[in-house]
Design a protein around this motif. Structure first.
Motif, PDB file in Angstrom:
ATOM      1  N   GLU A 142       8.130  38.930 -19.145  1.00 27.65           N
ATOM      2  CA  GLU A 142       8.667  40.159 -19.444  1.00 27.65           C
ATOM      3  C   GLU A 142       9.442  39.334 -20.670  1.00 27.65           C
ATOM      4  O   GLU A 142       9.732  40.838 -21.702  1.00 27.65           O
ATOM      5  CB  GLU A 142      10.410  40.842 -18.491  1.00 27.65           C
ATOM      6  CG  GLU A 142       9.014  41.664 -17.237  1.00 27.65           C
ATOM      7  CD  GLU A 142      11.246  41.605 -17.053  1.00 27.65           C
ATOM      8  OE1 GLU A 142      11.910  40.904 -16.390  1.00 27.65           O
ATOM      9  OE2 GLU A 142      10.960  42.936 -16.566  1.00 27.65           O
ATOM     10  N   GLN A 143      10.070  38.363 -21.243  1.00 26.67           N
ATOM     11  CA  GLN A 143      10.351  38.189 -22.536  1.00 26.67           C
ATOM     12  C   GLN A 143       9.196  36.750 -23.481  1.00 26.67           C
ATOM     13  O   GLN A 143       9.466  36.088 -24.349  1.00 26.67           O
ATOM     14  CB  GLN A 143      11.804  36.486 -22.443  1.00 26.67           C
ATOM     15  CG  GLN A 143      12.725  37.921 -22.733  1.00 26.67           C
ATOM     16  CD  GLN A 143      13.112  38.881 -21.122  1.00 26.67           C
ATOM     17  OE1 GLN A 143      13.710  38.662 -19.876  1.00 26.67           O
ATOM     18  NE2 GLN A 143      13.217  39.922 -21.548  1.00 26.67           N
ATOM     19  N   ASN A 144       8.038  36.192 -22.025  1.00 21.92           N
ATOM     20  CA  ASN A 144       8.012  35.011 -23.269  1.00 21.92           C
ATOM     21  C   ASN A 144       6.067  35.321 -23.290  1.00 21.92           C
ATOM     22  O   ASN A 144       5.733  35.438 -22.649  1.00 21.92           O
ATOM     23  CB  ASN A 144       7.705  33.893 -22.339  1.00 21.92           C
ATOM     24  CG  ASN A 144       9.343  33.980 -22.584  1.00 21.92           C
ATOM     25  OD1 ASN A 144      10.138  32.920 -23.490  1.00 21.92           O
ATOM     26  ND2 ASN A 144       9.823  33.427 -20.744  1.00 21.92           N
ATOM     27  N   ILE A 145       5.712  34.800 -24.630  1.00 22.87           N
ATOM     28  CA  ILE A 145       4.588  35.026 -24.956  1.00 22.87           C
ATOM     29  C   ILE A 145       3.971  33.168 -24.593  1.00 22.87           C
ATOM     30  O   ILE A 145       4.833  32.216 -24.732  1.00 22.87           O
ATOM     31  CB  ILE A 145       3.730  35.381 -25.849  1.00 22.87           C
ATOM     32  CG1 ILE A 145       3.947  36.942 -26.122  1.00 22.87           C
ATOM     33  CG2 ILE A 145       1.885  35.205 -25.876  1.00 22.87           C
ATOM     34  CD1 ILE A 145       3.582  37.532 -27.346  1.00 22.87           C
ATOM     35  N   PHE A 146       2.754  33.235 -23.672  1.00 22.98           N
ATOM     36  CA  PHE A 146       2.115  31.730 -23.621  1.00 22.98           C
ATOM     37  C   PHE A 146       0.330  31.985 -24.037  1.00 22.98           C
ATOM     38  O   PHE A 146      -0.255  32.189 -23.393  1.00 22.98           O
ATOM     39  CB  PHE A 146       2.667  30.427 -21.592  1.00 22.98           C
ATOM     40  CG  PHE A 146       3.483  30.504 -21.187  1.00 22.98           C
ATOM     41  CD1 PHE A 146       4.442  29.825 -21.290  1.00 22.98           C
ATOM     42  CD2 PHE A 146       4.887  32.165 -21.051  1.00 22.98           C
ATOM     43  CE1 PHE A 146       5.673  29.268 -20.987  1.00 22.98           C
ATOM     44  CE2 PHE A 146       6.203  31.542 -20.352  1.00 22.98           C
ATOM     45  CZ  PHE A 146       6.041  30.190 -20.533  1.00 22.98           C
ATOM     46  N   LEU A 147       0.477  30.964 -24.267  1.00 19.47           N
ATOM     47  CA  LEU A 147      -0.863  29.995 -25.391  1.00 19.47           C
ATOM     48  C   LEU A 147      -1.086  28.374 -24.293  1.00 19.47           C
ATOM     49  O   LEU A 147      -0.884  28.057 -24.201  1.00 19.47           O
ATOM     50  CB  LEU A 147      -0.588  30.053 -26.073  1.00 19.47           C
ATOM     51  CG  LEU A 147      -2.562  29.693 -26.575  1.00 19.47           C
ATOM     52  CD1 LEU A 147      -3.105  30.884 -26.853  1.00 19.47           C
ATOM     53  CD2 LEU A 147      -2.485  29.325 -28.241  1.00 19.47           C
TER      54      LEU A 147
END
Length: 351
Positions: A142-147
């Motif tokens: 809901e708050q973060n984007i991970f690569l």
């Protein structure tokens, strides 16, 4: 137009909401779907369309430990896929592999390749590199984007970078840009955010409320499609995204999902909580391009953009997937666990 019961049906044992095209399968038109049962052992079904196109066959049935909220197939290996799952209290995400000789086993078990375990919030989706072989993945909560960097041989996934959208934003899903692998669109309660993966920073946004689904047009570099709760479907030209270049009415209730056809420019599928799937033709032309259109193209834009409405469902439709192998075929999945395969050949543009 109404399309009744011309499709090929298949019933899952439990409720479900996600289905995916197996893009890496070049021999068969196939789909993966997973169930959403809180109390029962969940299942992943590998479905294949028969060579004559008249039957949907279950090629593999695999148990999955938790209810499946998102499912996506690897673009480079037909036996590898991702799921986002819930135990009822917490969410997780993992990469799975179907055993090589699954057809010869009595009860084949999925092999967990890697866990995407860096999240602490509710995970929404996993996105694979848009096409071809690459070891990069994206996951969103809901708050973060991970690569991530995925190494299937070592059965590991490593976080390469991450960033937060901030407490004021609640991300719900997204799409990876097939024209620019450094660009990702993320949907939220009040906007669509555009992220640059090189810096892991937000570079732009479209302020629009309650976007449920988003997809890039694979045939036009700057065109994005959004599905919204009450305002239907919007077509955006990202070069000037203050207002949409086209608006489609969507569904009589919430419009939940939208998918651009992988081959035929302008063909769009949408699904909604009104128990229907709609097939649209959207011109996706900006005002600059319209001046150079032929009279035939101009006339076509003025006709009803709704080509067909498929209404052979008894529950909300959450899952949609075009076949990349046979791009006139699509699969849909209603919440009651019913898969329907349809052909849009009668509505393809005549050359």
């Amino acid at each position: 137009m109404q399309g009744g019961s011309s499709g090929i049906g298949y019933g899952l044992k439990y409720q479900a909401r996600c289905i995916a095209d197996v893009k890496a399968d070049t021999d068969y038109t196939s789909f993966l779907t997973g169930t959403l049962s809180l109390k029962e052992e969940n299942e992943v079904h590998l479905l294949r369309l028969s060579s004559g196109g008249s039957e949907l066959i279950c090629e593999g049935l695999f148990s999955h430990p938790n209810e499946i909220w998102d499912l996506a197939s690897s673009p480079f290996d037909q036996r590898i896929f991702s799921t986002v799952f819930s135990t009822g209290d917490t969410f997780g995400a993992a990469i799975w592999q179907i055993p090589e000789l699954y057809g010869q086993l009595n009860s084949p078990q999925l092999e967990r390749v890697a866990s995407l375990d860096a999240h602490v919030g509710k995970i929404n989706c996993v996105l694979w590199w848009p096409s071809g072989r690459c070891d990069k993945l994206i996951s969103m909560d809901e708050q973060n984007i991970f690569l991530w960097n995925l190494d299937c041989s070592k059965k590991s996934a490593e976080v390469l970078s991450k960033d937060s959208a901030g407490m004021l934003h609640s991300l719900s899903g997204g799409a990876w840009n097939p024209h620019d692998v450094n660009a990702v669109a993320a949907t939220g309660e009040s906007s669509v955010q555009f992220w640059d993966l090189r810096t892991m920073k937000k570079v732009n946004s479209i302020e629009h409320a309650h976007v449920r689904g988003v997809d890039y047009n694979p045939k036009r570099e700057h065109i994005l499609i959004t599905a919204e709760d009450e305002s239907g479907i919007h077509v955006w030209d990202l070069r000037k995204a203050k207002v949409p270049v086209q608006e489609l009415p969507g569904h009589t209730h919430w419009t939940w999902a939208v998918k651009c056809n992988p081959e035929y420019d302008g063909l769009i599928l949408s699904a909604g909580t009104d128990s229907a799937v709609n097939l649209w033709y959207a011109s996706a032309s900006s005002s600059d391009e319209k001046t150079s259109q032929s009279p035939v193209e101009s006339i076509r834009q003025r006709v009803n953009p709704l080509l067909n409405s498929y209404t052979d469902y008894e529950d909300s439709v959450y899952g949609l997937a075009w076949s990349s192998r046979e791009p006139w075929v699509f699969a849909s999945l209603s919440y009651d666990g019913r898969v329907v395969i349809e052909s849009v050949k009668p509505f393809l543009p005549r050359v």
